[in-house]
Design a protein around this motif. Sequence first.
Motif, PDB file in Angstrom:
ATOM      1  N   TRP A   1       6.735  -1.052  -6.545  1.00 54.05           N
ATOM      2  CA  TRP A   1       5.810  -1.869  -7.218  1.00 54.05           C
ATOM      3  C   TRP A   1       5.180  -1.180  -8.204  1.00 54.05           C
ATOM      4  O   TRP A   1       4.776  -1.642  -9.260  1.00 54.05           O
ATOM      5  N   LYS A   2       4.804   0.331  -8.076  1.00 53.60           N
ATOM      6  CA  LYS A   2       4.098   1.103  -9.029  1.00 53.60           C
ATOM      7  C   LYS A   2       5.013   1.470 -10.192  1.00 53.60           C
ATOM      8  O   LYS A   2       4.383   1.206 -11.373  1.00 53.60           O
ATOM      9  N   GLU A   3       6.196   1.530  -9.868  1.00 50.85           N
ATOM     10  CA  GLU A   3       7.169   1.664 -11.250  1.00 50.85           C
ATOM     11  C   GLU A   3       7.321   0.289 -12.054  1.00 50.85           C
ATOM     12  O   GLU A   3       7.263   0.527 -13.224  1.00 50.85           O
TER      13      GLU A   3
ATOM     14  N   THR B   1       0.987  -2.431  -9.442  1.00 50.30           N
ATOM     15  CA  THR B   1      -0.218  -1.744  -8.535  1.00 50.30           C
ATOM     16  C   THR B   1      -1.684  -1.967  -9.008  1.00 50.30           C
ATOM     17  O   THR B   1      -2.574  -1.945  -8.614  1.00 50.30           O
ATOM     18  N   GLU B   2      -1.469  -1.698 -10.685  1.00 49.48           N
ATOM     19  CA  GLU B   2      -2.775  -1.762 -11.191  1.00 49.48           C
ATOM     20  C   GLU B   2      -3.160  -3.082 -11.753  1.00 49.48           C
ATOM     21  O   GLU B   2      -4.142  -3.257 -12.280  1.00 49.48           O
TER      22      GLU B   2
ATOM     23  N   ALA C   1       8.086   7.339 -11.323  1.00 50.16           N
ATOM     24  CA  ALA C   1       6.847   7.179 -12.325  1.00 50.16           C
ATOM     25  C   ALA C   1       6.921   8.564 -12.918  1.00 50.16           C
ATOM     26  O   ALA C   1       6.395   8.745 -14.351  1.00 50.16           O
TER      27      ALA C   1
ATOM     28  N   TYR D   1       6.152   0.823  -2.121  1.00 49.45           N
ATOM     29  CA  TYR D   1       4.818   0.952  -3.029  1.00 49.45           C
ATOM     30  C   TYR D   1       5.321   1.472  -3.965  1.00 49.45           C
ATOM     31  O   TYR D   1       4.900   1.079  -5.191  1.00 49.45           O
ATOM     32  N   ALA D   2       6.312   2.524  -4.062  1.00 48.83           N
ATOM     33  CA  ALA D   2       6.616   3.212  -5.068  1.00 48.83           C
ATOM     34  C   ALA D   2       7.396   2.265  -6.301  1.00 48.83           C
ATOM     35  O   ALA D   2       7.239   2.457  -7.451  1.00 48.83           O
TER      36      ALA D   2
ATOM     37  N   SER E   1       0.747  -1.366   0.041  1.00 46.14           N
ATOM     38  CA  SER E   1      -0.040  -0.157  -0.030  1.00 46.14           C
ATOM     39  C   SER E   1       0.943   1.237   0.153  1.00 46.14           C
ATOM     40  O   SER E   1       2.138   1.261   0.236  1.00 46.14           O
ATOM     41  N   GLU E   2       0.132   2.405  -0.171  1.00 46.10           N
ATOM     42  CA  GLU E   2       0.992   3.758  -0.367  1.00 46.10           C
ATOM     43  C   GLU E   2       1.709   4.130   1.117  1.00 46.10           C
ATOM     44  O   GLU E   2       2.364   4.866   1.099  1.00 46.10           O
TER      45      GLU E   2
ATOM     46  N   GLY F   1       4.852  -1.556 -12.511  1.00 46.63           N
ATOM     47  CA  GLY F   1       3.336  -1.867 -12.950  1.00 46.63           C
ATOM     48  C   GLY F   1       2.771  -2.992 -12.566  1.00 46.63           C
ATOM     49  O   GLY F   1       1.628  -3.311 -12.943  1.00 46.63           O
TER      50      GLY F   1
END
Length: 507
Positions: free
Chosen positions: A73-75, A79-80, A501, A70-71, A64-65, A77
Motif C-alpha cells: 500500500w505504501k508503494e 498510506t499517505e 519504496a 503495508y509495503a 499498518s506497518e 501511494g
Amino acid sequence: MNKPPRLLILGGGIAGLSAGIYGRLNGFDTTILEASEHVGGVCQSWQRHGFNVNGSLHWLLGSSEKHSFYALWKELGLTERLDIYNHANFLQYKTKNGQWISLPTDADELYHSLVKIAPEDETLIKEWAEAIKTLSAHEMQFPDPDFWSKLIAIVKMVVLDFPMLSTLFHWHDVTLGAFSSKFQNPELRELILNLWLPEMSMAFFLIQQAGAHAGAAGYPLGGSGAFTGALLENYQHLGGTLIPQCKVTDLLIEGGKCLGALNEAGEKFTADAVISAIDGHYLIHQLLQKTDFSHVLSNQFLSLKPFPGLFYFTAGFSKKVKTGPSSIIGESLGFQNTVLVGGIAYHRANFQIYNFDPGLSPTHSTLVTAMFHTSFEFWNQLNKGSKKLYQLSKEKANARILEEFLLHYPELDGHLVFCESATPVTYETSTGNYQGSYEGWLPNPTGVKTTIPPTIHGLSHFFLAGHWTTPGGGMPPAALSGRNAVGLACHALGMKFLHRAEDFEKD
C-alpha cells in the motif's frame, strides 16, 4: 531519445490501477482501458440523497506497518492518502434472547470472551485463538515475481515460518461449516456460520483474523470510494492515461505475441506488453475464443467455484441511531420471520451501521448496508423475462429486510430517506464480473490450493492480473497481482523491476 515502452492494461479495477501505478514507476507509458464510466470494479461507492454508500470495502489487510502488505500500500501511494479506523471486534452477534456476543479481534480477548459464554467448548476456542496468534506472528510474505525470489520465500517459510505452514496445513481442509458443527454451544455454532460462507476454508478466514489481531486489518475511512479514488489520484499524478467507457472486444496477436487490443469502436491500441485485469470468463470466451489459447485457462476456470452473486441492501435514515461497539463485519441480527432474497430463505443477516465513518452520512443521519448471497440465475431470469417483475421482487425483498431491521432499531422508523439494493445482475452489468461474482473464486479447500499462472503458455508479452487469478479475491491479492504482472512485463522486456519504496527514491 528513446521512447518509453508502452504498457496496455485491460480493466481499471484494483488490479488494473495497481498495474498502472507500478507501470509508471517502472518507466512505462501506461494506458488503462476501462469498459465502464468508473474505475475500481466492485470497489466503488455511490451517492444517494447526501449519503456516500460504501459498496464493498470492510477491512484492508496490511493497513499498518505490523503487516507485510503495508509495503504494498505504501508503494501504491495509499498510506499517505488514507486514514484508517481500527475496530475492536470482528462481529457483534445478537442472540435470540437479545443478548450480545462480541467476537474481539484480539485473540486472547476472543478466548476469554467466548469461554465465559461456552465453557463446554473451551478446547475448540483455545485452538482457534492459538491459530490466530500463530499466523499473526508468522505472516505470509509476498515475493518478487521471479523464480529465485519465490524459491527463497518458500525455503524461508519452510525453515523459519514452519509454525505458520503447519497451522495453514492443519486448517486448510476445515470449512467454516465443519468447524461450526464441532461446537456444543448452539449460539456459537450459529455465530460461526454467519461469519462468512459455510464452505469457505478456515485457513483463509484465520489469515484475515490474524491481520486483525495484529492491528493491521483496519477500515479506510471513506470506504470503497476513498480507496479507489486514492489509487486513481496517484496513477494520474504519475502521468498514467485512463480511457473510460472503452470496452475491449479483441486482442491483437501475431506470431504468438500479444501486440495490443481493439475496442468495440474498432480503435486499435498497440503496446510492448499487455496486462489483462478484466473478468476471467470474458477473457476466455470472448477475447481468446478465436485463438489457440482459450483451452489453456478454461480447464482451471471450470474446476473452481466462484463466489455466489450478491444482493446488496442499503438504507439511509435522517436520524442518528445509538449502537454498541463497532465491528468489521457489523451486527448479526436475527429475523422474527423468514426473509426471502432471490428464493433463498434468511433467518438473520449481518448489518453494518456506519456511525464510525461520519464522512458517509449527512449530520445526524445513519447509513446501513447488508449483504445477502443469492442466485444469479434467479435475478437474471427475472430481469430478462420482465423488468417490472424484477424491480418488484427487489422492492419486496428490500421491504422485508427493512421491516426486520427496524424491529431491532424501532427509533429509526419514520426516518427513512432511501432504501435500495443491487442484485448479481447489477454487479455483472456494472463491473463485468461473471454472474455478478464479487470476489472471483471462492476460497474453499479446493480453491485455496489452486494456482492460476499469470501467463498463458505460447502467448508472449501478455500477463494476467485480478481476483480471477487468485482464489479468495479481495484488495491485497488484486493489487499484488497487478504489481507482479508489471514485474513479469519488465522481465520480458529486459528491464529491471522497481517496486520497493527505496528503489523509487534512488531511481
